[in-house]
Structure formats: structure tokens, C-alpha cells
Design a protein around this motif. Structure first.
Motif, PDB file in Angstrom:
ATOM      1  N   PHE A 193       0.878  -1.184   0.215  1.00 55.38           N
ATOM      2  CA  PHE A 193      -0.102   0.133  -0.027  1.00 55.38           C
ATOM      3  C   PHE A 193       0.870   1.269  -0.106  1.00 55.38           C
TER       4      PHE A 193
ATOM      5  N   PHE B 166       4.163   0.503   1.460  1.00 50.34           N
ATOM      6  CA  PHE B 166       4.050  -0.161   2.812  1.00 50.34           C
ATOM      7  C   PHE B 166       3.532  -1.639   2.443  1.00 50.34           C
TER       8      PHE B 166
ATOM      9  N   ALA C  22       2.096  -4.501   3.558  1.00 52.24           N
ATOM     10  CA  ALA C  22       1.163  -4.778   4.596  1.00 52.24           C
ATOM     11  C   ALA C  22       1.300  -6.750   4.737  1.00 52.24           C
TER      12      ALA C  22
ATOM     13  N   PRO D 112       0.044 -10.012  16.243  1.00 51.01           N
ATOM     14  CA  PRO D 112      -0.326  -8.627  16.892  1.00 51.01           C
ATOM     15  C   PRO D 112      -1.365  -7.844  15.954  1.00 51.01           C
TER      16      PRO D 112
ATOM     17  N   ALA E  29      -0.618  -6.970  11.676  1.00 51.30           N
ATOM     18  CA  ALA E  29       0.242  -7.679  11.398  1.00 51.30           C
ATOM     19  C   ALA E  29      -0.188  -8.176   9.945  1.00 51.30           C
ATOM     20  N   GLY E  30      -1.154  -8.080   9.394  1.00 53.03           N
ATOM     21  CA  GLY E  30      -1.573  -8.323   8.111  1.00 53.03           C
ATOM     22  C   GLY E  30      -2.636  -9.351   7.917  1.00 53.03           C
TER      23      GLY E  30
ATOM     24  N   THR F 250      -5.893  -9.701   8.407  1.00 48.65           N
ATOM     25  CA  THR F 250      -7.086  -9.465   7.593  1.00 48.65           C
ATOM     26  C   THR F 250      -6.639  -9.386   6.233  1.00 48.65           C
ATOM     27  N   THR F 251      -5.669  -8.674   5.877  1.00 44.80           N
ATOM     28  CA  THR F 251      -5.032  -8.409   4.592  1.00 44.80           C
ATOM     29  C   THR F 251      -4.929  -9.713   3.636  1.00 44.80           C
TER      30      THR F 251
ATOM     31  N   GLN G 262     -14.406  -9.347   9.824  1.00 43.79           N
ATOM     32  CA  GLN G 262     -14.086  -8.976  11.021  1.00 43.79           C
ATOM     33  C   GLN G 262     -15.109  -8.499  11.858  1.00 43.79           C
TER      34      GLN G 262
ATOM     35  N   GLU H 137     -11.914 -13.472  13.094  1.00 41.00           N
ATOM     36  CA  GLU H 137     -12.277 -13.144  14.495  1.00 41.00           C
ATOM     37  C   GLU H 137     -13.583 -13.403  14.786  1.00 41.00           C
TER      38      GLU H 137
ATOM     39  N   HIS I  50      -7.662 -14.013  18.312  1.00 39.98           N
ATOM     40  CA  HIS I  50      -6.812 -13.558  19.472  1.00 39.98           C
ATOM     41  C   HIS I  50      -6.811 -14.434  20.874  1.00 39.98           C
TER      42      HIS I  50
HETATM   43  N1  LIG Z   1      -6.358  -0.803   1.923  1.00 35.78           N
HETATM   44  C1  LIG Z   1      -5.482  -0.363   2.722  1.00 35.78           C
HETATM   45  N2  LIG Z   1      -4.607   0.650   2.464  1.00 35.78           N
HETATM   46  C2  LIG Z   1      -3.455   0.937   3.176  1.00 35.78           C
HETATM   47  N3  LIG Z   1      -3.218   0.417   4.244  1.00 35.78           N
HETATM   48  C3  LIG Z   1      -3.849  -0.840   4.758  1.00 35.78           C
HETATM   49  C4  LIG Z   1      -4.972  -1.163   4.156  1.00 35.78           C
HETATM   50  N4  LIG Z   1      -5.402  -2.546   4.568  1.00 35.78           N
HETATM   51  C5  LIG Z   1      -4.649  -2.643   5.492  1.00 35.78           C
HETATM   52  N5  LIG Z   1      -3.701  -1.698   5.537  1.00 35.78           N
HETATM   53  C6  LIG Z   1      -2.614  -1.774   6.698  1.00 35.78           C
HETATM   54  O1  LIG Z   1      -2.014  -2.965   6.754  1.00 35.78           O
HETATM   55  C7  LIG Z   1      -1.730  -3.404   7.942  1.00 35.78           C
HETATM   56  C8  LIG Z   1      -2.318  -4.723   8.084  1.00 35.78           C
HETATM   57  O2  LIG Z   1      -3.659  -4.563   8.560  1.00 35.78           O
HETATM   58  P1  LIG Z   1      -4.610  -5.932   8.784  1.00 35.78           P
HETATM   59  O3  LIG Z   1      -5.931  -5.304   8.839  1.00 35.78           O
HETATM   60  O4  LIG Z   1      -4.299  -6.870   7.815  1.00 35.78           O
HETATM   61  O5  LIG Z   1      -4.122  -6.313  10.262  1.00 35.78           O
HETATM   62  P2  LIG Z   1      -4.777  -7.275  11.203  1.00 35.78           P
HETATM   63  O6  LIG Z   1      -3.556  -8.199  11.423  1.00 35.78           O
HETATM   64  O7  LIG Z   1      -5.777  -7.972  10.637  1.00 35.78           O
HETATM   65  O8  LIG Z   1      -4.896  -6.566  12.479  1.00 35.78           O
HETATM   66  P3  LIG Z   1      -6.235  -6.638  13.690  1.00 35.78           P
HETATM   67  O9  LIG Z   1      -5.692  -7.793  14.656  1.00 35.78           O
HETATM   68  O10 LIG Z   1      -6.098  -5.343  14.238  1.00 35.78           O
HETATM   69  O11 LIG Z   1      -7.314  -6.948  12.779  1.00 35.78           O
HETATM   70  C9  LIG Z   1      -2.184  -2.330   8.800  1.00 35.78           C
HETATM   71  O12 LIG Z   1      -1.061  -1.428   9.180  1.00 35.78           O
HETATM   72  C10 LIG Z   1      -3.008  -1.518   7.972  1.00 35.78           C
HETATM   73  O13 LIG Z   1      -2.999  -0.163   8.620  1.00 35.78           O
END
Ligand SMILES: Nc1ncnc2c1ncn2[C@@H]1O[C@H](COP(=O)(O)OP(=O)(O)OP(=O)(O)O)[C@@H](O)[C@H]1O
Ligand SMILES: [Mg+2]
Lengths: 374, 250
Positions: free
Chosen positions: B20, B23, B25, B44, B47-48, B50-51, B92, B177, B208
Motif C-alpha cells: 500500500f 508499505f 502489509a 499482533p 500484522a496483516g 485480515t489483509t 472481522q 475473528e 486472538h
Molecule cells: N487498504 C489499505 N490501505 C492501506 N493500508 C492498509 C490497507 N489495508 C490494511 N492496511 C494496513 O495494513 C496493515 C495490516 O492490516 P490488517 O488489517 O491486515 O491487520 P490485522 O492483522 O488484521 O490486525 P487486527 O488484529 O487489528 O485486525 C495495517 O497497518 C493496516 O493499516
């Protein structure tokens, strides 16, 4: 609450349809002199647009601020046919080129443009009334929804399209009649549409078509597609990840709304006797959204009542204070959105219907809240 | 590139990366899911996790890498095609259609009538009703079928969304989750439910709650800054010092 049965018409719907039918087919024709009846017929042509907006916007969450485009295209298709019939060589003998519409002659055209030719056929015209707006809305729909353009962006783009089409029509006056539109329409297959009798007949034709559209809209509402539209409005991603190609459904409902609007436009031309760019642009398009909002954007019957009420108010109001009308309309819109987000239909369902039910259930026992009858 | 049609795995993720605006992810991530496996992804916040699910189900487009589901290249498919291939995904935050009844929520997820005209002329026949009632029973919502989904509790909405996936009978179920915001009693029931539904399919769960994870996981993948930090049995990752440091320690 209601169970999960989805009959085509619930008893409540049936009462609503019957009430509206009684109003349109009995009360108005009996109460109103031909001039006023024709006026109400004109209002009802806008209701076609408002019903389409209920499906697109209220149910599906797709706000189009350019429905005037489809109303206008339908109306123009009909007007082209009627204009050609009114421009017979005998009627236009004094022109330098007899046999073409008068505005073409004034603009130094010496032959009918090729794309006007097919409108000599009534059958072609009837198809074009629906097909032209639907194809156009399909192209817009594919271009926007496949790219996931939605919400405010979509609303602005439809508004821009309405503005562009208006400018195009006004600019190309040799082909379109320009700012005056296509006027001086006379007969349909030799039948003079300007007489009171013809206008009354057209009023009823319009009413029947409106009910056909209402029933079609009701069918869509009651189908799984109707529930999908609601689902898409609230949780588009969930719908997509349940295996639906969301864009297709948006395109469908947008085209359906365009088709409804087009029928209204064609009936407008027939009843009012002309079509002009002032029914295509931004202002009429927004007015039509207000009709739907006042009626209640979730209720197809409410849309008809809203259209009637606002237009009746507009006519009465602007006969006395023409310059204040737009202000009044704006105020009305804000008032409705603030106080009655579900419009007239909401007021009916929340305030009036429960009391009617209570009245019928309790018989003649006095009610604490009801106003005593005379 | 490796052979992406290895029948040993239902899902193969290789070198998956998304950036992104620079960055990353998810950064060069690889993992493999076997048939009937319940894979839990922990890590944590940010961590990425959901991505990763977003990338698999087509919600986010990958910058590079490969995702193969039973040999099909998911990265080239549209979201609805991925669903029809057999991948279901829960979000989520519970995503249900609040204005519709529980019954209608499940019905819209029933895998039939997904085209425009299919939906317009969809018939609510006995097979559909029976299936909806069967699912409602599984997700503890039999008594709520005619209720508007808006009136369900948070936990019930989570169950409903799981039910909406179950009715599609996906081969790979991805749950983000699923017990977040649930009471202890609801968690227990959900663990029971999941244990029942993972029997005949593969599941990826993000979670979690470590107690819950221990209850359901076949294998655990720990994500950190878009990369796999550790992978293996619950016991293995719990004793991995790097995992303790970045995730379990606090
Ligand atoms: N569409 C996007 N554009 C920019 N940054 C993004 C996008 N989607 C996710 N991110 C960033 O990617 C990183 C990973 O996000 P993600 O939602 O995958 O985390 P997670 O592991 O699911 O966290 P949580 O436990 O809080 O749900 C985060 O820093 C988030 O801000
Ligand atoms: Mg997350």
C-alpha cells in the motif's frame, strides 16, 4: 413483526393499490374539469420516474440525479414521431423545404437527417421510447458500476450527464428544436391529441400504464432481487462475497428505472403536446428525487402520492408566488428529510394506519388519542 | 514457480505480497493448507492477518505472488467467481443485512439464483426452506428466523454470518475473528459449532483468544509485519521464543 412469507400483494398492499386506483380512475376524473385532469395526468407522468427512483435509490441505494435524461429521451422519441406526422408536405407548404419539421427549415436544413427517418414508423417509435433510454442507461451503468463507481460520485456523474445532454439539445437546434423543444404536435395516426376528449383518453391510458409499472415494481420488490438490492445498499461487500456480481444488479435496476422514466416521458409528450430540454436537465432531475423523498423513498405507492402532492402544491403555490416556489420546494425537502425520513408513506404506516386498525378493532369504544368525530 | 496444482493442498499461498503506497502489509508470505485442516492465524494488531484473507478472496489485489485453490489461480478471478469456486469468507466486523429477516439473510446466501434473472424469478421451494432451517438449527437461531437481523445480539450476528457461509457449503472457509465480542458462554457454543463444521472442509481462522485457538487449531501460523514468524502445532508456536517476544509475551 412480519413473518418471512413474501406474498406478491399483502392485504395492506392491496388496500394501498385500491386506494390509489380509486383516486386515479374515479375521484380525479369525476372531480376535475378536463383542463385540471390533464394537469394531473402530467403530474402522473413524473410518478413513473419517482417509482423508478424508489427502486434505484430507496431500495438499491443508487442515487441518480439524472433521471430527467431518460424521461426526456422517451419524451423526445415520441415527440419526433408526432412532429413528423405534423410536418406533412401539405402542413408545411409555406416552408422553403416542405415536409420537414418547421425548426429544421428555420435552421436552413434542406433534408430530414437520416436518424429522424425511422421515426416515421409508430412501431419503431414505441420500441425506441424504451430502447433508446435503456441502452443509454446500460452504457452508463456498465461504465460506472463495473468500475465500482457509486454513492456521491455516481450522483454527480449522472447530474453532469443531464447537464451535458441539455446543452447538446439546445446547441443542436436544427436537429432537436433547441431550447423551445419540439412543439406544435397535433395528431397520432390522424387522431387529434389536442381535444379534451383525446386528453381524457390519454389520461386513462397513462393511468393504466402507471399501474402496470407499479405492479412490475412490486414484483421486483417482492422478488429475491428486491431483497438483494436492500442487502447491497447496506452491505455491498457481503453480497459480493456471497457470490453475486453486484454490478449486474445495479445495472439492471438502473436500466429498469430508466425504462419507467421513459414511459413517463412519452406519456408526457402525448398529454402535454410538446417536449423540451427543460425536462431533461439538472433541476427537473432533482425535483423528481424530491417527489420520491416526499412520498417516502421506500414506498412505490408513496412515490405516486408524493409526486401528486408536490406538483399540486407547486401549481397552487406558483400561481400566486412564482418566484418563491424553488425556495418552498427546498424547504419542503429539508423538512421531510428532518421530520419524516420515510416521507408520506412513513407517516401513513406509523401514524395513520395503526389508528385505523385500532378503530376497526375496538369498534366504537372511545380512544384516548383519537380526535372525536363530529 | 512451484507446481500450483499439488493435490496434497487445498490452498497454496506463495510469495504473496501487497504494497500500500510502499508499505508492505503482507510481505513474501507463503503457507499451505491441507484438506480438512483448521489453520489458525494469530499475530499482533496490524500484522496483516485480515489483509491475507482479503488477498485470497479477491477483495484486495496482490502486488505479486501466487494463490492457488485446488489448482485454480485465485488472483485472476473476480470475487463472486472465487466464491463459486468454493471459498467463503466472514468479515472481522459482523456483516449481516440488518434490514432483512434472519431467514432472508440465509436465503440470499443460498447458492442458487445468483444471476439477475435467476434472482428475479427465484422460487422459495421446500428444499430451500429445509436447508435454511437446517442451518438455522446449527447456528442456534431457529427461533429467530422471522426476526430482523438488526435486533440480534452481537454474538448472534456472528453466528448468522457463519451460517450464511455454511449454507454455501464452501470447501475453504475463512473466518476473521469469529468470537470477537462474544460472552464466555457464546464462545463455548461457537467452538462447538466450529468443531462441527470444520469436520468436512478446510478452515482458516484468525483469532486472538488463545484458549479458543487451542480448542480448534490443527496448525497455527503466526504473522508479524506481514511475514510468517512461526508455524506449527499450538505447542510449537507457544514455545517459540520469537512468538513469545512479539505476541504472547504481553
Ligand atoms: N487498504 C489499505 N490501505 C492501506 N493500508 C492498509 C490497507 N489495508 C490494511 N492496511 C494496513 O495494513 C496493515 C495490516 O492490516 P490488517 O488489517 O491486515 O491487520 P490485522 O492483522 O488484521 O490486525 P487486527 O488484529 O487489528 O485486525 C495495517 O497497518 C493496516 O493499516
Ligand atoms: Mg484484522
Amino acid at each position: 413483526m412480519k413473518s418471512h412469507s413474501h406474498a406478491f400483494l399483502s392485504p395492506r398492499d392491496m388496500i394501498g393499490f385500491a386506494l390509489l386506483a380509486a383516486m386515479i380512475f374515479v375521484v380525479f376524473p369525476l372531480l376535475l374539469e378536463p383542463f385540471r385532469l390533464n394537469l394531473f395526468g402530467k403530474y402522473l407522468t413524473y410518478a413513473f420516474v419517482a417509482v423508478g427512483l424508489v427502486l434505484c435509490w430507496g431500495v438499491g441505494g443508487i442515487l441518480s440525479l439524472g433521471q430527467g435524461v431518460f424521461f426526456g429521451l422517451g419524451g423526445y422519441c415520441m415527440a419526433m414521431f408526432l412532429k413528423l406526422e405534423a410536418s406533412s408536405p401539405e402542413n408545411t407548404a409555406i416552408q422553403s423545404t416542405p415536409g420537414i419539421p418547421d425548426f429544421m427549415d428555420w435552421n436552413q436544413l434542406s433534408a430530414l437527417p437520416w436518424w429522424w427517418e425511422p421515426f416515421n414508423s409508430f412501431a419503431f417509435t414505441l420500441i425506441a421510447v424504451i430502447a433508446v433510454p435503456v441502452v443509454f442507461s446500460y452504457i452508463i451503468g456498465v461504465a460506472m458500476f463495473r468500475r465500482r463507481v457509486g454513492g456521491v460520485y455516481f450522483a454527480i456523474i449522472t447530474q453532469a450527464i443531464a447537464a451535458i445532454l441539455t446543452i447538446l439539445i439546445i446547441g443542436q437546434q436544427g436537429f432537436t428544436g433547441g431550447v423551445n423543444g419540439i412543439t406544435d404536435l397535433r395528431t397520432l395516426h390522424g387522431w387529434d391529441i389536442r381535444t379534451d376528449a383525446a386528453k381524457t383518453t390519454l389520461y386513462f391510458v397513462n393511468g393504466v400504464l402507471l399501474f402496470a409499472v407499479l405492479l412490475a415494481a412490486q414484483f421486483v420488490r417482492r422478488s429475491k432481487l428486491g431483497r438483494l438490492l436492500i442487502a447491497m445498499r447496506d452491505q455491498e461487500d457481503r453480497v459480493r462475497f456471497s457470490g453475486y456480481d453486484v454490478a449486474n444488479f445495479k445495472i439492471f435496476v438502473f436500466c429498469l428505472g430508466a425504462a419507467f422514466a421513459a414511459i413517463g416521458g412519452a406519456m408526457f409528450t402525448l398529454q402535454v403536446g410538446f417536449m423540451s430540454p427543460s425536462f431533461v436537465g439538472i433541476v427537473p432531475s432533482i425535483e423528481m428525487v424530491i417527489f420520491a423523498a416526499v412520498g417516502g423513498r421506500l414506498s412505490i405507492l408513496g412515490a405516486v402520492w408524493g409526486t401528486l402532492l408536490v406538483n399540486w402544491a407547486k401549481t397552487s403555490f406558483s400561481e400566486s408566488f412564482p418566484e418563491l416556489w424553488l425556495l418552498g420546494l427546498g424547504a419542503l425537502f429539508i423538512a421531510v428529510v428532518m421530520a419524516f425520513p420515510n416521507g408520506l408513506a412513513g407517516v401513513w404506516a406509523e401514524k395513520i394506519e395503526p389508528r385505523l386498525l385500532k378503530l376497526t378493532r375496538r369498534g366504537d369504544k372511545p380512544l384516548p388519542n383519537a380526535t372525536p368525530a363530529e | 514457480m512451484l507446481d500450483m496444482t499439488n493435490p496434497k493442498y487445498v490452498l497454496m499461498v506463495e510469495g504473496l505480497t501487497v504494497s500500500f503506497d510502499g508499505f508492505k502489509a503482507v510481505n513474501d508470505l507463503s503457507f499451505y493448507v491441507e484438506p480438512n485442516e483448521c489453520r489458525v492465524i494469530i499475530g499482533p494488531n496490524g500484522a496483516g492477518k485480515t489483509t491475507v484473507l482479503d488477498l485470497i478472496c479477491g477483495r484486495t489485489r496482490a502486488t505479486s505472488g501466487n494463490v492457488a485453490f485446488k489448482g485454480a489461480d485465485l488472483l485472476k478471478m473476480r470475487e463472486d467467481q472465487i466464491v463459486h469456486a468454493g471459498v467463503g469468507r466472514k468479515f472481522q466486523t459482523p456483516s449481516v443485512y440488518e434490514d432483512l429477516s434472519v431467514f432472508a439473510n440465509l436465503e440470499l446466501s443460498f447458492p442458487k439464483g445468483h444471476g439477475v434473472f435467476g434472482a428475479l424469478f427465484f422460487k422459495r421451494d421446500d428444499a430451500v426452506k429445509a436447508r435454511i432451517e437446517e442451518i438455522a438449527e446449527m447456528i442456534f437461531l431457529s427461533d429467530h428466523l422471522s426476526q430482523k437481523a438488526a435486533f440480534l445480539s452481537h454474538g448472534q450476528k456472528q453466528w448468522l454470518e457463519i451460517g450464511m457461509l455454511l449454507i454455501q457449503d464452501p470447501e475453504l472457509l475463512m473466518l476473521d475473528e469469529p468470537v470477537a465480542g462474544m460472552s464466555v458462554a457464546e464462545r463455548k457454543k461457537t467452538a462447538e459449532l466450529l468443531n462441527r463444521i470444520i469436520a468436512d472442509r478446510s478452515v482458516i481462522v484468525i483469532e486472538h483468544d488463545m484458549g479458543f485457538v487451542a480448542d480448534i487449531a490443527t496448525r497455527v501460523t503466526v504473522l508479524h509485519q506481514g511475514k510468517v514468524l512461526s508455524e506449527g502445532s499450538m505447542e510449537h508456536v507457544q514455545n517459540d521464543p520469537r512468538v513469545v517476544e512479539v505476541y504472547l509475551g504481553h
